[in-house]
Write a protein that holds these residues in place. Structure first.
Motif, PDB file in Angstrom:
ATOM      1  N   ASP A  87      92.931 123.767 -28.565  1.00 27.42           N
ATOM      2  CA  ASP A  87      93.688 122.334 -28.163  1.00 27.42           C
ATOM      3  C   ASP A  87      93.990 121.349 -29.549  1.00 27.42           C
ATOM      4  N   ASP A 111      96.553 120.417 -33.001  1.00 25.35           N
ATOM      5  CA  ASP A 111      97.921 120.590 -33.846  1.00 25.35           C
ATOM      6  C   ASP A 111      97.262 120.485 -35.221  1.00 25.35           C
ATOM      7  N   LYS A 140      99.566 123.229 -29.619  1.00 21.56           N
ATOM      8  CA  LYS A 140      98.849 122.224 -28.831  1.00 21.56           C
ATOM      9  C   LYS A 140      99.816 122.003 -27.496  1.00 21.56           C
TER      10      LYS A 140
END
Length: 985
Positions: A657, A659, A476
């Motif tokens: 995008d 985590d 990310k």
């Protein structure tokens, strides 16, 4: 096949008084004798090994040292120094021919015993170098391969740093359809030439086994459908019917050639699971398998202990016809592996880590050889994944020597117990088998690297290069850095205020949104990973767990699964997991390269429109090996390489995008579902692999592979051994190479008052020279196609039209970024016709020179011909009428390719070039060469004179006697034809 004792003879250079055993019949012809071209084996099947009675010439009673062998052949070597070729002498290494006994009685065959050379240097050689050594010994004829070449290899530790060249004769050749078509075209027109010259055209057959797998033509037109495989194959055949028909004709017309039909799998996985021999038993002679292929990822076979790498088309054709490849004796990087992969870490994570390490170390032009106790923890499929990406880390090979893991894989994939026993016995007898239960001899390597497998962490690579590895936990942060960074390999330069932009669109009547980093293509694809049951079944387990928890993939994401062989389908069905992949949209779309080579097909029109209109940096995630911008799809600026399980994970997430540690993939009953909740343990994966991947699957798949499929079998092709050329075809065309050929070699040609077609600086690559990619609408090739009624939308690419010399000649030097000094700063595929001053396309200028009876030459700087796209980089200039290239230096392989097409390669003397000599390219050039090849020596000085009084000396880069023989005959293919016609048998 070529016997171990067959030899080349150049009778034009023989002094019969020194060779009293020459018969008058042997000396009466000015051509090379037939010894190099013995009768073809009666069994055309390149897969089978048939026993035969191999005559054993050896009369030795005790092991002979290598140096003693060299001394025993010193008279031969001295004669060669005096430029006198040997004739009818047996291989000086026949004294180390031995019989390999079967454990239960009987014999496997004969082999050249490396231990019987009794040279301690051999014990320390890397295993990969031993394969080169064995080949040199077995093929030592004192013409193509000499005893001094063998000595160079044995003395590898000292000779490899000196960049010495050696000849190498691979055991077989591997082709895919894009590069295979021009090779079969050449064979077909050679048959026509034999026929015109009154000889038996059926003598034109590959002299080593050739396997051609059709895998580069299938596109993902239809996805997320149960009918995708059939629909995509129908479109594939519609587009490529003519090319496929030609290849099918070739499969019937040529012996020693196996064509694997479309829909069978990816060339490198088929090679690994089926075609790879590891050890050949050819007519009773045992030797290591080795292969060159016209695809850079041929290196995948290195994971099986087979030496293999990618080459250009001319080299492959030369190898097919029994000619040696010239190569620099490579350095070898020793890569030590220790420990084992942590739970949940995949082979893809490992290969991306290795790729980054080796890129940083610098391994271009070198072999990488893996060793260490960590090897026992790597499956064969894991090793093949690492070997596959050799081009991405820059090495010629990523080699894994044969050990017990290899033998177990051979049994798993259906090789017979007797075959596996033969392989193990041979390799043990020649000290080429690694037994990690025994103390290991320390090998000498050029440099060393080490990796503890426990240090490998989950990762991806991107967004634009395979070696830009990103640990998953940093993804990310790295993504946002890429948005910020200036445009480059790690940057998109998206303004801060635009990074959170939301683009609204309608998908099939439903409101939808797209943001930077959103995934629009998720593809389980490529030979790199689809050959590995652990990651494929790992992806299926992720899909099952996701489905069980109610997760879904957004409908506008183009998901696809393209296995590398039918075996994958069998074990996915056996495991009961394919249905979960289907539920998430990962239906099987075909068996071929697909998304990894850019055959990803169109994405939804609404998605494409919103990406373009809103300037969205859309993402593709694929389990491939290359992710250069524009390769996967024109609209996916960010492309990440990932393991198949991570491809599924990113498809579920819908974005890069994210985590995965802190952000959920979705929710169920108000509870967040994280990646860790659906990620299988290594034990889970191992259990399903153990129960689902069975030897019978491999046997059944490959027993059926040559039976084809209905569409292939229904292709109607001529039955004759001579091809019926269609003059209207824009895909397959009869090239002019042999139209005016006679039985008399033309002899060496100088150059008289030639004009300069192009004047280049440094680093002109084969991509500049050789046509690649799309056909520009204003190019000579486009004009040719339109004149024949081809619509612009049907131009296709140069790659698909490599079987048509008219198209390819018009595309030579057609690179839009080429810089020709004659244009005084203008960039593009034009040149100046010197006599008139006209600015023309390169093709039109070359045609004008030819019509006026003028030869042409090319001036160039350093590293002329570097790069990998070599198929037409020598053929094209020859067809344009180029007679010589004068450069500061040449890329090694391209130089030999020029010789192979009859073009003279000349090097300026050190410290000189066109600029220092005051050459502008507007002069006429004359190159003085002796009229008899016997008066030309490899590397001799040649004088070049211009019409304005300048004179300078160059080095003629004919580097070997064999190359001079090619030049004497006008090229390698005419050389082969004349010798086949001259053959007695």
């Amino acid at each position: 096949m070529l016997s171990a004792s067959a030899h080349f003879i150049r009778t034009s250079r023989l002094h019969c008084s020194t060779l009293p055993f020459l018969s008058s019949a042997a000396t009466s012809k000015p051509h090379l004798t037939s010894a190099i071209f013995p009768p073809l084996p009666s069994n055309p099947n390149p897969i089978s090994s048939s026993p035969s009675h191999f005559r054993h010439f050896s009369d030795w009673q005790s092991p002979l040292s290598h140096r003693a062998l060299l001394r025993s052949s010193s008279a031969v070597l001295q004669r060669f120094e005096r430029r006198i070729a040997t004739m009818a002498t047996r291989n000086v290494y026949d004294k180390i021919l031995k019989t390999l006994e079967k454990p239960g009685g009987g014999e496997f065959g004969k082999y050249y015993s490396l231990p019987d050379l009794n040279d301690p240097r051999i014990d320390k050689l890397p295993y990969s170098i031993k394969i080169l050594l064995e080949s040199a010994i077995r093929n030592c004829d004192e013409f193509q391969v000499k005893a001094k070449d063998v000595e160079k290899i044995i003395d590898w530790e000292n000779s490899s740093p000196k960049q010495v060249e050696i000849p190498f004769k691979p055991a077989r050749v591997l082709l895919q359809d894009f590069t295979g078509v021009p090779a079969v075209v050449d064979l077909a027109c050679m048959r026509d030439a034999m026929n015109r010259l009154g000889s038996d055209s059926n003598k034109i057959n590959p002299l080593v086994p050739v396997d051609l797998v059709i895998d580069h033509s299938v596109q993902v037109d239809v996805a997320r459908s149960e009918n995708a495989v059939q629909a995509n194959m129908e479109l594939e055949f519609q587009r490529n019917k003519e090319r496929f028909g030609f290849l099918k004709w070739g499969s019937n017309a040529f012996h020693n050639m196996l064509v694997v039909p479309p829909g069978s799998g990816i060339v490198h996985q088929v090679n690994l699971e089926y075609l790879g021999r590891v050890v050949f038993n050819m007519d009773g002679m045992l030797y290591p398998d080795s292969v060159v292929g016209t695809d850079s990822h041929t290196t995948m076979i290195d994971g099986l202990g087979v030496a293999g790498w990618g080459v250009g088309g001319i080299e492959a054709e030369a190898a097919m016809l029994g000619q040696p490849m010239s190569m620099v004796l490579p350095g070898v990087v020793g890569f030590k592996l220790s420990g084992k992969l942590n739970d949940g870490v995949t082979a893809t994570d490992l290969v991306l880590t290795v790729t980054q390490m080796l890129r940083k170390h610098g391994v271009v032009g070198k072999f990488v050889e893996f060793y260490g106790e960590g090897m026992s923890k790597l499956s064969l499929a894991d090793r093949a994944t690492i070997a596959n990406m050799s081009p991405e880390y820059g090495a010629t090979m990523g080699f894994f020597p044969v050990d017990y893991v290899t033998l177990q894989y051979l049994k798993l994939t259906g090789r017979s117990d007797d075959t596996v026993s033969m392989i193990e016995s041979y390799l043990r007898a020649n000290n080429m088998f690694v037994d990690y239960s025994q103390p290991q001899i320390e090998r000498a390597y050029s440099s060393y690297l080490e990796l503890n497998l426990e240090d490998v962490a989950p990762c991806v690579s991107g967004p634009k290069r395979p070696h830009d590895r990103v640990p998953l936990k940093e993804m990310k942060v790295d993504w946002h850095a890429c948005l910020d960074n200036r445009v480059g390999f790690k940057g998109f330069a998206i303004p801060k205020e635009s990074q959170n932009k939301v683009a609204e669109f309608s998908f099939n009547g439903t409101p939808a949104q797209l943001r930077h980093g959103d995934v629009v293509i998720a593809a389980i694809t490529s030979c790199t990973n689809t050959s590995n049951p652990s990651v494929m079944l790992g992806a299926a387990l992720v899909a099952k767990k996701a489905c069980d928890l109610g997760l879904e993939v957004k409908p506008w994401i183009k998901t696809s699964l393209a296995p590398g062989s039918g075996v994958v389908t069998k074990y996915l069905l056996k495991s009961g997991l394919q249905k979960y992949l289907n539920q998430l949209g990962f239906n099987i779309v075909g068996y071929g390269c697909t998304t990894c080579i850019g055959n990803s097909g169109d994405i939804n029109e609404a998605v494409a429109a919103v990406i373009s209109e809103s300037d969205i940096v859309a993402a593709a995630v694929l389990s491939g090996n290359r992710n250069f911008e524009g390769r996967v799809h024109p609209l996916t600026r960010a492309n990440y390489l990932a393991s198949p399980p991570l491809v599924v994970a990113y498809a579920l997430a819908g974005t890069v995008d994210i985590d995965f540690d802190t952000e959920p993939l979705g929710t169920k009953d108000g509870h967040n579902i994280f990646l860790r909740d659906i990620w299988p343990s290594s034990e889970e994966v191992a259990d399903v692999v153990q129960s689902s991947v069975l030897p019978d699957m491999f046997r059944a798949t490959y027993e059926a592979i040559t039976k084809g499929n209905p569409m292939w079998n229904q292709l109607s092709v001529p039955s004759g051994t001579l091809y019926t050329w269609d003059p209207k075809s824009t895909y397959i065309h009869d090239p002019p190479y042999f139209k005016e050929m006679t039985m008399s070699p033309p002899g060496p040609h100088g150059v008289k008052n030639a004009y300069c077609l192009l004047n280049f600086g440094d680093s002109i690559t084969t991509d500049h020279i050789s046509p690649a990619g799309s056909i520009h609408k204003d190019s000579p090739a486009a004009r040719y196609l339109m004149e024949r009624g081809v619509d612009r939308r049907d131009f296709n690419s140069y790659g698909s039209r490599r079987g048509n010399d008219e198209v390819m000649a018009r595309g030579t030097f057609a690179n839009i970024r080429i810089v020709n000094k004659l244009l005084k700063g203008e960039v593009g595929p034009k040149t100046i016709h010197i006599p008139t001053g006209e600015k023309l396309s390169v093709f039109d200028a070359a045609t004008k020179y030819k019509s006026e009876g003028h030869d042409t030459i090319i001036l160039a700087g350093a590293e002329y011909g570097s790069g990998s796209s070599r198929d037409w980089a020598a053929k094209g200039p020859m067809l344009l009428g180029v007679k010589a290239v004068i450069a500061k230096s040449f890329e090694r392989i391209h130089r030999s390719n020029l010789v192979g097409m009859g073009i003279i390669p000349l090097c300026f003397k050190s410290g000189e070039d066109a600029e220092t000599l005051g050459l502008t390219g507007h002069e006429c050039y004359s190159i003085d060469l002796p009229s008899s090849v016997s008066e030309i020596r490899p590397g001799q000085d040649v004088t070049v004179v211009t019409d304005n009084g300048k004179s300078f000396t160059c080095t003629a880069r004919f580097d070997t006697e064999v190359e001079l023989a090619y030049f004497d005959h006008g090229g390698i293919l005419p050389y082969v034809i004349r010798n086949l016609i001259s053959a007695k048998h």
